[in-house]
Design a protein around this motif. Structure first.
Motif, PDB file in Angstrom:
ATOM      1  N   ASP A  29       0.821  -1.214   0.000  1.00 45.34           N
ATOM      2  CA  ASP A  29       0.000   0.000   0.000  1.00 45.34           C
ATOM      3  C   ASP A  29       0.854   1.262   0.000  1.00 45.34           C
ATOM      4  O   ASP A  29       0.463   2.285  -0.555  1.00 45.34           O
ATOM      5  CB  ASP A  29      -0.919   0.013   1.232  1.00 45.34           C
ATOM      6  CG  ASP A  29      -1.938  -1.111   1.196  1.00 45.34           C
ATOM      7  OD1 ASP A  29      -2.208  -1.633   0.101  1.00 45.34           O
ATOM      8  OD2 ASP A  29      -2.460  -1.471   2.266  1.00 45.34           O
ATOM      9  N   ASP A  30       2.027   1.183   0.645  1.00 44.98           N
ATOM     10  CA  ASP A  30       2.867   2.367   0.797  1.00 44.98           C
ATOM     11  C   ASP A  30       4.228   2.230   0.108  1.00 44.98           C
ATOM     12  O   ASP A  30       5.177   2.923   0.455  1.00 44.98           O
ATOM     13  CB  ASP A  30       3.071   2.677   2.278  1.00 44.98           C
ATOM     14  CG  ASP A  30       3.559   1.465   3.076  1.00 44.98           C
ATOM     15  OD1 ASP A  30       3.487   0.342   2.548  1.00 44.98           O
ATOM     16  OD2 ASP A  30       4.003   1.653   4.224  1.00 44.98           O
ATOM     17  N   GLY A  31       4.330   1.332  -0.880  1.00 39.07           N
ATOM     18  CA  GLY A  31       5.582   1.198  -1.616  1.00 39.07           C
ATOM     19  C   GLY A  31       5.634  -0.081  -2.419  1.00 39.07           C
ATOM     20  O   GLY A  31       4.644  -0.802  -2.551  1.00 39.07           O
ATOM     21  N   GLY A 134      -0.352   5.700  -8.964  1.00 43.06           N
ATOM     22  CA  GLY A 134       0.379   5.463  -7.727  1.00 43.06           C
ATOM     23  C   GLY A 134       1.461   4.411  -7.890  1.00 43.06           C
ATOM     24  O   GLY A 134       2.127   4.344  -8.928  1.00 43.06           O
ATOM     25  N   PHE A 135       1.635   3.560  -6.874  1.00 41.68           N
ATOM     26  CA  PHE A 135       2.662   2.518  -6.922  1.00 41.68           C
ATOM     27  C   PHE A 135       2.233   1.403  -7.876  1.00 41.68           C
ATOM     28  O   PHE A 135       1.082   0.975  -7.874  1.00 41.68           O
ATOM     29  CB  PHE A 135       2.900   1.943  -5.518  1.00 41.68           C
ATOM     30  CG  PHE A 135       3.436   2.936  -4.538  1.00 41.68           C
ATOM     31  CD1 PHE A 135       4.731   3.424  -4.664  1.00 41.68           C
ATOM     32  CD2 PHE A 135       2.652   3.408  -3.496  1.00 41.68           C
ATOM     33  CE1 PHE A 135       5.236   4.358  -3.771  1.00 41.68           C
ATOM     34  CE2 PHE A 135       3.141   4.336  -2.592  1.00 41.68           C
ATOM     35  CZ  PHE A 135       4.436   4.817  -2.736  1.00 41.68           C
ATOM     36  N   GLN A 136       3.200   0.933  -8.659  1.00 43.42           N
ATOM     37  CA  GLN A 136       2.901  -0.084  -9.664  1.00 43.42           C
ATOM     38  C   GLN A 136       4.033  -1.103  -9.774  1.00 43.42           C
ATOM     39  O   GLN A 136       5.195  -0.782  -9.523  1.00 43.42           O
ATOM     40  CB  GLN A 136       2.695   0.567 -11.034  1.00 43.42           C
ATOM     41  CG  GLN A 136       1.500   1.509 -11.094  1.00 43.42           C
ATOM     42  CD  GLN A 136       1.647   2.523 -12.212  1.00 43.42           C
ATOM     43  OE1 GLN A 136       1.526   2.181 -13.383  1.00 43.42           O
ATOM     44  NE2 GLN A 136       1.903   3.776 -11.870  1.00 43.42           N
ATOM     45  N   LEU A 137       3.649  -2.324 -10.157  1.00 43.73           N
ATOM     46  CA  LEU A 137       4.596  -3.409 -10.380  1.00 43.73           C
ATOM     47  C   LEU A 137       4.236  -4.100 -11.688  1.00 43.73           C
ATOM     48  O   LEU A 137       3.087  -4.516 -11.874  1.00 43.73           O
ATOM     49  CB  LEU A 137       4.541  -4.420  -9.222  1.00 43.73           C
ATOM     50  CG  LEU A 137       5.382  -5.695  -9.368  1.00 43.73           C
ATOM     51  CD1 LEU A 137       6.872  -5.371  -9.311  1.00 43.73           C
ATOM     52  CD2 LEU A 137       5.013  -6.699  -8.275  1.00 43.73           C
ATOM     53  N   TYR A 138       5.202  -4.201 -12.606  1.00 41.80           N
ATOM     54  CA  TYR A 138       4.976  -4.834 -13.912  1.00 41.80           C
ATOM     55  C   TYR A 138       6.015  -5.923 -14.148  1.00 41.80           C
ATOM     56  O   TYR A 138       7.121  -5.884 -13.605  1.00 41.80           O
ATOM     57  CB  TYR A 138       5.072  -3.812 -15.047  1.00 41.80           C
ATOM     58  CG  TYR A 138       3.960  -2.791 -15.072  1.00 41.80           C
ATOM     59  CD1 TYR A 138       2.770  -3.045 -15.736  1.00 41.80           C
ATOM     60  CD2 TYR A 138       4.114  -1.566 -14.434  1.00 41.80           C
ATOM     61  CE1 TYR A 138       1.748  -2.112 -15.756  1.00 41.80           C
ATOM     62  CE2 TYR A 138       3.097  -0.624 -14.443  1.00 41.80           C
ATOM     63  CZ  TYR A 138       1.916  -0.901 -15.113  1.00 41.80           C
ATOM     64  OH  TYR A 138       0.903   0.031 -15.125  1.00 41.80           O
ATOM     65  N   GLN A 139       5.629  -6.874 -14.990  1.00 39.39           N
ATOM     66  CA  GLN A 139       6.542  -7.922 -15.436  1.00 39.39           C
ATOM     67  C   GLN A 139       6.465  -8.019 -16.952  1.00 39.39           C
ATOM     68  O   GLN A 139       5.382  -7.951 -17.527  1.00 39.39           O
ATOM     69  CB  GLN A 139       6.163  -9.276 -14.830  1.00 39.39           C
ATOM     70  CG  GLN A 139       6.988 -10.443 -15.372  1.00 39.39           C
ATOM     71  CD  GLN A 139       6.419 -11.791 -14.958  1.00 39.39           C
ATOM     72  OE1 GLN A 139       5.675 -11.890 -14.004  1.00 39.39           O
ATOM     73  NE2 GLN A 139       6.758 -12.825 -15.714  1.00 39.39           N
ATOM     74  N   ALA A 204      15.530  -4.019  -2.608  1.00 36.72           N
ATOM     75  CA  ALA A 204      15.346  -2.592  -2.858  1.00 36.72           C
ATOM     76  C   ALA A 204      13.892  -2.219  -2.622  1.00 36.72           C
ATOM     77  O   ALA A 204      12.987  -3.043  -2.819  1.00 36.72           O
ATOM     78  CB  ALA A 204      15.752  -2.231  -4.275  1.00 36.72           C
ATOM     79  N   THR A 205      13.664  -0.983  -2.189  1.00 28.83           N
ATOM     80  CA  THR A 205      12.306  -0.495  -1.964  1.00 28.83           C
ATOM     81  C   THR A 205      12.093   0.809  -2.728  1.00 28.83           C
ATOM     82  O   THR A 205      13.038   1.570  -2.969  1.00 28.83           O
ATOM     83  CB  THR A 205      12.035  -0.240  -0.473  1.00 28.83           C
ATOM     84  OG1 THR A 205      12.963   0.767   0.009  1.00 28.83           O
ATOM     85  CG2 THR A 205      12.204  -1.508   0.338  1.00 28.83           C
ATOM     86  N   LEU A 206      10.844   1.041  -3.113  1.00 23.97           N
ATOM     87  CA  LEU A 206      10.451   2.308  -3.740  1.00 23.97           C
ATOM     88  C   LEU A 206       9.309   2.876  -2.913  1.00 23.97           C
ATOM     89  O   LEU A 206       8.274   2.228  -2.748  1.00 23.97           O
ATOM     90  CB  LEU A 206      10.031   2.085  -5.194  1.00 23.97           C
ATOM     91  CG  LEU A 206       9.662   3.336  -6.003  1.00 23.97           C
ATOM     92  CD1 LEU A 206      10.099   3.184  -7.461  1.00 23.97           C
ATOM     93  CD2 LEU A 206       8.158   3.631  -5.956  1.00 23.97           C
ATOM     94  N   THR A 207       9.510   4.067  -2.344  1.00 21.02           N
ATOM     95  CA  THR A 207       8.512   4.704  -1.496  1.00 21.02           C
ATOM     96  C   THR A 207       8.382   6.175  -1.888  1.00 21.02           C
ATOM     97  O   THR A 207       9.134   6.678  -2.737  1.00 21.02           O
ATOM     98  CB  THR A 207       8.906   4.603  -0.009  1.00 21.02           C
ATOM     99  OG1 THR A 207      10.217   5.177   0.164  1.00 21.02           O
ATOM    100  CG2 THR A 207       8.940   3.149   0.450  1.00 21.02           C
ATOM    101  N   ARG A 208       7.440   6.852  -1.236  1.00 19.79           N
ATOM    102  CA  ARG A 208       7.261   8.296  -1.442  1.00 19.79           C
ATOM    103  C   ARG A 208       7.501   9.024  -0.131  1.00 19.79           C
ATOM    104  O   ARG A 208       7.031   8.622   0.923  1.00 19.79           O
ATOM    105  CB  ARG A 208       5.842   8.593  -1.929  1.00 19.79           C
ATOM    106  CG  ARG A 208       5.546   8.109  -3.331  1.00 19.79           C
ATOM    107  CD  ARG A 208       6.161   9.001  -4.392  1.00 19.79           C
ATOM    108  NE  ARG A 208       5.512  10.304  -4.450  1.00 19.79           N
ATOM    109  CZ  ARG A 208       5.893  11.278  -5.286  1.00 19.79           C
ATOM    110  NH1 ARG A 208       6.930  11.100  -6.094  1.00 19.79           N
ATOM    111  NH2 ARG A 208       5.259  12.431  -5.306  1.00 19.79           N
ATOM    112  N   ILE A 215      14.096   5.629  -3.989  1.00 17.98           N
ATOM    113  CA  ILE A 215      14.492   4.264  -4.345  1.00 17.98           C
ATOM    114  C   ILE A 215      15.726   3.922  -3.522  1.00 17.98           C
ATOM    115  O   ILE A 215      16.771   4.567  -3.645  1.00 17.98           O
ATOM    116  CB  ILE A 215      14.787   4.154  -5.855  1.00 17.98           C
ATOM    117  CG1 ILE A 215      13.539   4.511  -6.671  1.00 17.98           C
ATOM    118  CG2 ILE A 215      15.256   2.730  -6.201  1.00 17.98           C
ATOM    119  CD1 ILE A 215      13.792   4.611  -8.163  1.00 17.98           C
ATOM    120  N   LYS A 216      15.589   2.907  -2.685  1.00 16.99           N
ATOM    121  CA  LYS A 216      16.661   2.573  -1.747  1.00 16.99           C
ATOM    122  C   LYS A 216      17.038   1.105  -1.864  1.00 16.99           C
ATOM    123  O   LYS A 216      16.169   0.231  -1.793  1.00 16.99           O
ATOM    124  CB  LYS A 216      16.215   2.874  -0.311  1.00 16.99           C
ATOM    125  CG  LYS A 216      17.248   2.499   0.747  1.00 16.99           C
ATOM    126  CD  LYS A 216      16.700   2.707   2.153  1.00 16.99           C
ATOM    127  CE  LYS A 216      17.700   2.271   3.217  1.00 16.99           C
ATOM    128  NZ  LYS A 216      17.145   2.392   4.586  1.00 16.99           N
TER     129      LYS A 216
END
Length: 249
Positions: A29-31, A134-139, A204-208, A215-216
């Motif tokens: 929900d948050d990343g 918002g946050f998205q994940l693709y393959q 790695a994480t992607l957050t706002r 991106i960490k």
């Protein structure tokens, strides 16, 4: 004949992806979380400071991980970065995540049917954020097909990992911390290793934060801490299971 050759070539590149290091993505929900397997070559002459990169930053709001032929991955990630920078230079804003994915997948698809070319032997997991979705994940796979996912896995043992994700992923209420723990849990059960360590995975994480996308890549200490937290939870769950079994007996 050309169609048959294209199909065979695409299948061959798919096999290369299937034998590659495992890459896992989970949408929270948050990343977004990306976790990848590190395969270090056992060689005393290898300089470990120049390890193969597994997670690539593509722009201000997107990153990806790869499974397959590394040289092909380098070509595609360079192209992805170029697409993102051209868009940002032209419109003074980050490219929408799906547009970035779709553009490079058009290139991948063209390589499956053009004479004298072969498909790129690499699948990618993309994580990103934009103001619309918002946050998205693709393959995406070597054929150029792509899709949006809540959780996905590519590479070695991906079928077992996806099966575990279907059981464990919480829809509509997954925090970034829960996603991190789930990523470690899935990798610990699917990687060919007796004990998970920070030397064997990269996370790695992607957050706002405010109006910026962060991106960490987790450090070795943070990764070891994450693995330690999972091991404590796993031992606690196992002890509770044993206690419940003995009480029934």
């Amino acid at each position: 004949r050309r169609v048959r050759e294209a199909v065979v070539s695409t299948q061959s590149t798919g096999e290369a992806v299937g034998h590659a290091a495992t890459c896992l993505g989970i949408l929270a929900d948050d990343g977004v979380v990306l976790a990848v397997e590190r395969r270090n070559t056992i060689n005393s002459l290898l300089d470990e400071s120049f390890g193969s990169e597994k997670i690539y930053r593509l722009g201000s709001d997107a990153a990806c991980s790869v499974a397959g032929i590394t040289s092909d991955a380098n070509v595609l990630t360079s192209h992805l970065r170029l697409i993102a920078q051209r868009y940002e230079f032209t419109y003074q804003e980050s490219i929408p995540v799906e547009q970035l994915v779709r553009t490079v997948c058009d290139v991948k698809q063209r390589y499956t049917q053009t004479g004298g070319l072969r498909p790129f032997g690499v699948s990618l997991l993309y994580m990103g954020w934009d103001s619309r979705y918002g946050f998205q994940l693709y393959q995406s796979d070597p054929s150029g097909n792509y899709g949006g996912w809540k959780a996905a896995c590519i590479g070695h043992n991906h079928a077992a990992a996806v099966s575990l994700l279907k059981q464990e992923y919480k829809e509509g209420g997954c925090s970034l911390k829960e996603a991190l723990h789930l990523a470690v849990k899935v990798l610990s059960k699917t990687l060919d290793t007796n004990k998970l360590t920070a030397e064997k995975i990269q996370v790695a994480t992607l957050t706002r934060q405010g109006d910026r996308t962060m991106i960490k890549v987790l450090s070795t200490d943070d990764t070891n801490k994450l693995i330690g937290e999972y091991e404590v939870e796993a031992k606690k769950a196992e002890d509770e299971k044993k206690a419940a079994g003995s009480s029934k007996a």
